[in-house]
Scaffold this motif. Structure first.
Motif, PDB file in Angstrom:
ATOM      1  N   GLU A 280       0.849  -1.315  -0.224  1.00 17.23           N
ATOM      2  CA  GLU A 280       0.180   0.081  -0.046  1.00 17.23           C
ATOM      3  C   GLU A 280       0.890   1.283  -0.124  1.00 17.23           C
ATOM      4  O   GLU A 280       1.949   1.368   0.819  1.00 17.23           O
ATOM      5  N   VAL A 281       0.363   2.040  -0.862  1.00 15.27           N
ATOM      6  CA  VAL A 281       1.188   3.352  -0.899  1.00 15.27           C
ATOM      7  C   VAL A 281       0.696   4.677  -0.663  1.00 15.27           C
ATOM      8  O   VAL A 281      -0.458   4.769  -1.540  1.00 15.27           O
ATOM      9  N   ARG A 282       0.729   5.118   0.547  1.00 13.27           N
ATOM     10  CA  ARG A 282      -0.189   6.418   0.728  1.00 13.27           C
ATOM     11  C   ARG A 282       0.615   7.677   0.252  1.00 13.27           C
ATOM     12  O   ARG A 282       1.462   8.323   0.652  1.00 13.27           O
ATOM     13  N   ALA A 283       0.016   8.002  -1.080  1.00 12.66           N
ATOM     14  CA  ALA A 283       0.639   9.185  -1.825  1.00 12.66           C
ATOM     15  C   ALA A 283       0.059  10.289  -1.133  1.00 12.66           C
ATOM     16  O   ALA A 283       0.783  11.278  -1.121  1.00 12.66           O
ATOM     17  N   LEU A 284      -1.159  10.458  -0.397  1.00 13.45           N
ATOM     18  CA  LEU A 284      -1.854  11.639   0.325  1.00 13.45           C
ATOM     19  C   LEU A 284      -2.268  11.057   1.452  1.00 13.45           C
ATOM     20  O   LEU A 284      -3.038  10.108   1.538  1.00 13.45           O
ATOM     21  N   ASP A 285      -1.862  11.798   2.348  1.00 11.35           N
ATOM     22  CA  ASP A 285      -2.124  11.378   3.848  1.00 11.35           C
ATOM     23  C   ASP A 285      -2.978  12.580   4.624  1.00 11.35           C
ATOM     24  O   ASP A 285      -2.347  13.230   5.417  1.00 11.35           O
TER      25      ASP A 285
END
Lengths: 227, 337
Positions: B17-22
């Motif tokens: 999972e890549v959290r590009a915007l958090d």
């Protein structure tokens, strides 16, 4: 010189059959090219938009069209395809003889070929332009019709040119099984009756037709290319 | 006015999972220019794509004048998108269309009549300073001119928000300044909020009223330019008014003190005054002076010789209204933004 004149310019095969053969070839090539563009362009667009990450991604449609329809048709050698299609041609146009009948197998062979060229030309359009079209509120249809296809136009016209030239080559083969045209003329007289003059003249005429197609294709490509 | 609330985008790369915007939140009122700055990989591109709904955010809202874009679909979304004018780094003009037809494209989409469209396009081309380029094709224009056309096209539907994605990153310094001047001139347009996403500090310094620092998908610092700069600790302050990275890091045997003064105080000789007060020769070894959002800021690094108490120096500087602190030069001192 007299000998040459006798055989090269007084050959009834050339005097009587060359023009009708050219006419038949042009009918075959013109008709099948038209059908190829009419069906192949939408097919190429569908191949492009249904691919992974495309405007209308659809794995099922893409798999069926790309891996089954296009790839299998393209794998069958044309010599086999045109014979195998004789019953279908008979059903469609009522005969398997003549330029009209030959156009059927020519178009069926050329459609997947052209569709691939269309797909490749569409891929050349930078994804940023489609993003821009989207961000401005275009529908998918608008993105395709107003942005994607116009932006790919130079590549599409080059693809049409390549396809027509390929069809000219295949049309000679189609001539052998009843299509008529320059292919049959060259085979019947040039090969079977050892009339080399017919063979040479036929080849020259085909070369001229191919050059004319290529030149006009290149000219149109330049006309629409504003890059 | 654009309001972004808790915007989150999660990508799946295989099982990862890549959290590009958090959880990005920000507000840009009409009439102001907000900069979002961050290095590559901070999530800038994802933010642009989520703000324009080119990618759907995983969670959060994007509201323009109170209308939630993330709730809209299909036709409603297409209409809502026209409230945001997007300007790309590479202009992304359509090569097959003339400049006039490029600018007219969004007007074509809303079904504007040709005559009305032509008038509007001519006006927009005047606004961006290209009144005569209508019949030309994009390939005949320079990069800076193409970017102007991109701006005209983005303005065509009279959006409430103008979103710039790295607008000057492909341009040379002179052209960059011309484009920035153009963006500044748009600030007065009625009801227009401008959001500039960039990695160039120069852009923020020149045109932004407020700025946010995006790092690892999060906004780690945010505020009006004059406030974020006025600090000796902030990462934005360091980035906008930093000591040049090649400044000598070695103070010899002395102690380093950083001094920050702003406004009228930036032009008073605080260091000289302190030097007299503590009776030591304070050496300025590096510094930067910037004029930001109408205020002058000066950030100096001075070396306090051995035998002088650096705490006294700091006190004296603070007494004069400057901010000062003893600098601990550990690695990672420099900001990478």
């Amino acid at each position: 010189m007299i000998l040459l004149e006798d055989t090269w310019f007084n050959n009834p095969a050339l005097q009587k059959a060359l023009l009708p053969a050219v006419y038949e070839t042009l009918i075959m090539v013109g008709l099948s090219s038209l059908v190829t563009v009419i069906i192949g362009l939408p097919l190429g667009v569908v191949l492009y938009v249904t691919q992974k990450g495309g405007l209308g991604e659809s794995r099922g449609v893409n798999f069926v069209l790309s891996s089954i329809v296009v790839n299998i048709t393209r794998s069958i050698p044309y010599a086999i395809l045109m014979v195998a299609l004789i019953p279908f041609t008979r059903w469609l146009v009522g005969t398997s003889l003549g330029p009209l009948a030959a156009s059927v197998s020519l178009a069926i062979a050329a459609i997947p070929f052209f569709a691939r060229l269309v797909e490749t030309a569409l891929r050349e359009v930078s994804p940023g332009k489609l993003d821009a079209a989207h961000a401005m509120g275009s529908t998918r249809m608008q993105s395709v019709a107003k942005v994607l296809i116009p932006e790919a136009m130079p590549g599409l016209i080059a693809g049409v040119t390549t396809t027509v030239v390929t069809i000219i080559g295949y049309s000679a083969m189609a001539g052998l099984v009843g299509g008529g045209g320059l292919g049959r003329l060259a085979y019947n007289y040039g090969y079977q009756r050892y009339q080399s003059d017919v063979m040479v003249i036929t080849v020259i005429v085909i070369v001229i037709i191919v050059q004319a197609v290529q030149w006009s294709g290149d000219w149109f490509t330049r006309r629409v290319d504003h890059r | 006015m654009i309001t972004v609330t808790d915007l989150t985008k999660v990508y799946h790369q295989g099982r990862r999972e890549v959290r590009a915007l958090d959880g990005v939140s920000l507000t840009v009122p009409a009439g102001s220019i907000h900069g979002i700055i961050g290095h590559s990989g901070a999530g800038k591109s994802t933010l642009v794509r989520c703000l324009t709904l080119l990618d759907r955010p995983t969670a959060g809202r994007v509201e323009i004048n109170g209308v939630d874009l993330t709730a809209a679909h299909d036709a409603a979304l297409r209409t809502a998108r026209r409230r945001i004018g997007l300007v790309f780094q590479q202009a992304n003009l359509f090569d097959s269309r003339t400049i006039a037809d490029n600018v007219g494209y969004p007007l074509e989409l809303i079904g504007m009549k040709k005559a009305e469209r032509d008038a509007k396009v001519a006006e927009l081309l005047r606004v961006v300073g290209l009144p005569d380029s209508g019949p030309a094709y994009p390939a005949q224009l320079s990069g800076g001119m193409r970017q102007r056309v991109g701006i005209a096209r983005a303005l065509a539907t009279e959006p409430d928000v103008l979103l710039f994605d790295e607008p000057t990153s492909a341009l040379d310094p002179k052209t960059t300044d011309e484009i920035l001047d153009l963006i500044l001139s748009l600030k007065g347009r009625e009801g227009l909020a401008v959001l500039v996403i960039t990695h160039e500090m120069h852009v923020v310094k020149k045109i932004c009223d407020s700025v946010s620092l995006l790092d690892d998908g999060r906004i780690v610092e945010s505020g009006p330019l004059v406030e974020v700069v006025n600090s000796l600790d902030g990462r934005l302050a360091e980035a906008l008014l930093g000591i040049p990275p090649h400044a000598p890091l070695d103070a010899g045997s002395g102690t380093l003190v950083d001094v920050l003064s702003s406004g009228p105080k930036a032009s008073t000789p605080v260091v000289a005054h302190t030097s007299r007060e503590v009776g030591a020769e304070l050496n300025i070894i590096a510094g930067s002076v910037e004029h930001l959002a109408g205020t002058t800021f000066s950030h100096l690094r001075i070396s306090v010789p051995p035998g002088t108490d650096p705490e006294r120096v700091v006190e004296s500087l603070r007494a004069q209204g400057a901010d000062a602190k003893i600098t601990d030069l550990t690695p990672n001192e420099e900001l990478d933004a």
